[in-house]
Design a protein around this motif. Structure first.
Motif: not given
Length: 164
Positions: A67-70, A91-92, A96-98
């Motif tokens: 989810a990479a909301h950091l 995953a993906l 998704d993180a990008l």
């Protein structure tokens, strides 16, 4: 010189952070490394970020996968430049993180490097710090010149082998 704060969302991101640390070490830039999660330790991440400027940091690098909301959560708590490193997870393939890292709303910018781009995150942080540090600027110029010479040496070798 200002320090670089490095935050990773999980210790599984350490191989990407190691590239970042290696580059900062080569440029003799002081840094600290922490594991803070935007979801599991939001208070600790916010506390570090809110006090970063007063504690001598000039830029923060935030690495996270999935989810990479950091990086966005960090950027919401400081006006220091924040560089996001999207990390590839199972995953993906890191897309998704990008997308979670790069798609920030107006008013809360995050500079984003390539998926698993720890080395470039460190270089971008160094360039930001070099705006007000001539010695660091000279180190970056030297590094660029060394990279250029290395590529030209490889070109000469290939040319000698394949071009008569």
């Amino acid at each position: 010189m200002k320090k670089v704060g490095i935050i990773m969302g999980s210790d599984s991101d350490l191989p990407i952070i190691q590239k970042c640390v290696d580059m900062l070490n080569s440029l003799e830039i002081e840094y600290t490394v922490h594991v803070y999660s935007a979801h599991r330790t939001p208070e600790e991440a916010a506390a570090f970020t809110k006090s970063a400027k007063e504690n001598g940091y000039g830029v923060i690098i935030a690495a996270a996968g999935m989810a990479a909301h950091l990086a966005g959560a960090v950027a919401a708590n400081t006006t220091l430049p924040v560089i996001g490193i999207p990390c590839k997870s199972s995953a993906l393939d890191g897309m998704d993180a990008l997308l979670s890292t790069v798609q920030m709303p107006t008013g809360i910018p995050v500079a984003t490097v390539a998926i698993n781009g720890g080395g470039n995150a460190a270089l971008l942080a160094a360039q930001m710090l070099a705006i007000s540090d001539e010695k660091l600027s000279e180190k970056l110029d030297t590094m660029r010149e060394e990279n250029k010479k290395a590529v030209l040496a490889k070109d000469a070798k290939i040319c000698a082998e394949f071009n008569e």
